[in-house]
Design a protein around this motif. Structure first.
Motif, short mmCIF file in Angstrom:
data_model
loop_
_atom_site.label_atom_id
_atom_site.label_comp_id
_atom_site.label_asym_id
_atom_site.label_seq_id
_atom_site.Cartn_x
_atom_site.Cartn_y
_atom_site.Cartn_z
N ASN A 147 -19.49 -2.33 0.65
CA ASN A 147 -18.70 -1.43 1.47
C ASN A 147 -19.24 -1.36 2.90
N PHE A 148 -20.56 -1.37 3.04
CA PHE A 148 -21.17 -1.35 4.38
C PHE A 148 -20.84 -2.64 5.14
N VAL A 149 -20.99 -3.77 4.47
CA VAL A 149 -20.67 -5.05 5.12
C VAL A 149 -19.19 -5.10 5.49
N ASN A 150 -18.34 -4.60 4.58
CA ASN A 150 -16.91 -4.58 4.85
C ASN A 150 -16.59 -3.71 6.06
N LEU A 193 -22.05 -5.77 -11.64
CA LEU A 193 -21.73 -6.19 -10.28
C LEU A 193 -21.41 -5.00 -9.37
N TYR A 194 -20.90 -3.91 -9.97
CA TYR A 194 -20.53 -2.74 -9.17
C TYR A 194 -21.74 -2.03 -8.58
N LEU A 195 -22.94 -2.32 -9.08
CA LEU A 195 -24.15 -1.70 -8.50
C LEU A 195 -24.28 -2.03 -7.02
N ALA A 196 -23.73 -3.15 -6.61
CA ALA A 196 -23.84 -3.60 -5.22
C ALA A 196 -22.71 -3.08 -4.35
N GLN A 197 -21.79 -2.27 -4.88
CA GLN A 197 -20.63 -1.92 -4.08
C GLN A 197 -20.95 -1.08 -2.83
N PRO A 198 -22.02 -0.26 -2.82
CA PRO A 198 -22.35 0.38 -1.53
C PRO A 198 -22.68 -0.64 -0.44
N HIS A 242 0.82 -1.21 0.00
CA HIS A 242 0.00 0.00 0.00
C HIS A 242 0.86 1.26 0.00
N HIS A 243 1.86 1.32 0.85
CA HIS A 243 2.66 2.53 0.94
C HIS A 243 3.64 2.68 -0.23
N THR A 244 3.92 1.61 -0.93
CA THR A 244 4.74 1.70 -2.13
C THR A 244 3.89 2.12 -3.34
N TYR A 245 2.70 1.52 -3.45
CA TYR A 245 1.85 1.74 -4.63
C TYR A 245 0.60 2.54 -4.29
N THR A 246 0.72 3.52 -3.43
CA THR A 246 -0.43 4.29 -2.96
C THR A 246 -1.30 4.79 -4.10
N ASN A 247 -2.57 4.38 -4.08
CA ASN A 247 -3.61 4.81 -5.02
C ASN A 247 -3.31 4.46 -6.48
N VAL A 248 -2.45 3.48 -6.70
CA VAL A 248 -2.23 2.97 -8.05
C VAL A 248 -3.26 1.86 -8.30
N VAL A 249 -4.18 2.12 -9.22
CA VAL A 249 -5.28 1.18 -9.48
C VAL A 249 -4.72 -0.16 -9.96
N GLY A 250 -5.14 -1.24 -9.27
CA GLY A 250 -4.68 -2.56 -9.63
C GLY A 250 -3.43 -3.01 -8.89
N LYS A 251 -2.78 -2.08 -8.18
CA LYS A 251 -1.58 -2.42 -7.41
C LYS A 251 -1.79 -2.20 -5.91
N ASP A 252 -2.67 -1.27 -5.57
CA ASP A 252 -2.90 -0.91 -4.16
C ASP A 252 -4.24 -1.50 -3.72
N ASN A 253 -4.19 -2.62 -2.98
CA ASN A 253 -5.42 -3.26 -2.53
C ASN A 253 -6.17 -2.45 -1.49
N ASP A 254 -5.49 -1.53 -0.80
CA ASP A 254 -6.19 -0.68 0.17
C ASP A 254 -7.13 0.29 -0.53
N LEU A 255 -6.91 0.53 -1.80
CA LEU A 255 -7.77 1.43 -2.57
C LEU A 255 -8.99 0.65 -3.04
N GLY A 256 -10.10 0.83 -2.29
CA GLY A 256 -11.32 0.08 -2.62
C GLY A 256 -11.31 -1.34 -2.11
N TYR A 257 -10.23 -1.72 -1.36
CA TYR A 257 -10.13 -3.04 -0.74
C TYR A 257 -10.23 -4.17 -1.75
N GLY A 258 -9.96 -3.87 -3.02
CA GLY A 258 -9.98 -4.90 -4.05
C GLY A 258 -11.36 -5.35 -4.46
N ILE A 259 -12.42 -4.69 -3.93
CA ILE A 259 -13.79 -5.14 -4.24
C ILE A 259 -14.64 -4.03 -4.83
N MET A 260 -14.06 -2.83 -5.02
CA MET A 260 -14.86 -1.71 -5.49
C MET A 260 -14.24 -1.03 -6.70
#
Length: 382
Positions: free
Chosen positions: A169-172, A161-166, A132-150
């Motif tokens: 995110n709540f469940v997460n 499938l993205y229609l359900a992301q809210p 995360h701290h190496t690839y901060t906010n790099v899409v596809g490299k930083d799993n903390d960005l959207g936790y890999g599910i958004m």
């Protein structure tokens, strides 16, 4: 920074390569100054926080032995929630970043600390500190960005499938520690193929996570409730509540750090050949702060200074408030946007982005335009 250069309003278009490297040199100087100053007052700070947290947790668990009585349940649950937040945010997260390794205290060292969390510390340190701290906010490299599910950027291809992301995110948020453990394991990718599922290293990491979860659940949902005797169910509910409160709080703080409007995301190829100054600039543009008082900063683990934390992840967290004005001055001097705001505003901004990006780009744009036209008509007739 090619992803920014494609934008109509490029936030770094006015900077020269010399400007970017000068920003890096100035930030290096800030870091060096704090490293030279670290000493007894910093060590006293973290030891005091650890002492307060442990006393609060023990006293709260003692009160919950009488959780059959509503006042005891409320006091004990509130105290345990705060204790768990302090342990994860200001202590665990920062100790495992190596912020206090310079003290040479084996009890407060990144290689020895194990936290009150479902994810084992060594797996978290790999996914968070190294990735995360190496690839901060790099899409596809930083799993903390959207936790890999958004979906986290308009340039990401949309599918239904993205229609359900809210909802995801709540469940997460409610089960955040388990979500972190899952993507520390890269569970989705590793379960996708038979070869990955059978990989001995993945199996070993999975066993480690399951062992950690079993220990956590035994402590909170078996041993402590049993010690409460007649208050068993009430104590079990209190522990579950405290865990959910801690999870939602941590999720909210982390969402505010990288997801509100105004925070930039980056393409994979944008970091090829990245210089030290460009790495600093990506941390500056890819992070956001939360304004507030001292108590709130401690409760966030000083991640309310997320910009400063991403610039200097190994500096003592109690120093971020001190250096924030210096960092903000650099933003202003070079015409960059220092994204910050109160907690409710930043949380609302992050969730609005979650909803917006759950929809196709054209639909979201048309909806925004319709709302704007409706407001215009209301103002015209007022």
């Amino acid at each position: 920074m090619t992803v920014l250069q494609k934008k109509a309003d490029n936030p770094i278009g006015h900077l020269t390569p010399e400007d970017i490297e000068e920003i890096g040199r100035r930030l290096d100087a800030i870091r060096a100054d704090i490293v030279a100053q670290r000493g007894a007052s910093d060590a006293a700070y973290i030891r005091k926080v650890i002492s307060v947290q442990r006393k609060l947790e023990l006293s709260s668990r003692a009160v919950l032995l009488l959780s059959l009585f509503p006042p005891a349940w409320l006091v004990g649950t509130a105290g345990l929630s705060v204790a768990k937040i302090l342990e994860n945010m200001e202590i665990g997260h920062n100790v495992m970043h190596g912020q206090w390794d310079w003290m040479r205290d084996p009890k407060i060292h990144s290689t020895k600390w194990e936290w009150d969390h479902a994810s084992p510390s060594d797996q978290w340190k790999h996914s968070h500190n190294e990735l995360h701290h190496t690839y901060t906010n790099v899409v596809g490299k930083d799993n903390d960005l959207g936790y890999g599910i958004m979906r986290v950027d308009e340039d990401q291809r949309w599918h239904p499938l993205y229609l359900a992301q809210p909802l995801w995110n709540f469940v997460n948020a409610c089960f955040f520690e388990y979500g972190i453990a899952a993507y520390d394991l890269e569970l989705g990718k590793n379960l996708a193929t038979k070869k990955r599922r059978k990989d001995p290293a993945f199996k070993a990491r999975t066993r480690q996570v399951l062992k950690k979860i079993r220990g956590q659940m035994t402590k909170d949902y078996v041993v402590h409730p049993l010690l409460s005797g007649p208050s068993f169910l009430h104590t079990l509910a209190a522990n579950a509540t405290a865990n959910v409160v801690r999870n939602v709080w941590a999720h909210s703080v982390i969402m505010c750090g990288h997801f509100p409007e105004g925070v930039q995301t980056f393409e994979r190829r944008s970091i090829e050949g990245e210089t030290r100054g460009e790495w600093y600039l990506r941390q500056m543009l890819g992070s956001a702060n939360i304004s507030g008082g001292r108590a709130m900063h401690i409760m966030t683990g000083n991640l309310s200074y997320q910009i400063e934390h991403h610039l200097f992840p190994d500096l003592p967290s109690n120093r971020y408030q001190e250096i924030a004005p210096q960092v903000q001055a650099i933003f202003e001097e070079y015409g960059l946007s220092y994204t910050t705001g109160p907690l409710p505003k930043q949380v609302a901004s992050a969730w609005a982005k979650v909803f917006r990006l759950s929809l196709p780009n054209d639909f979201a744009a048309n909806l925004t335009a319709k709302v704007g036209r409706r407001k215009g008509r209301q103002l015209a007739t007022a």
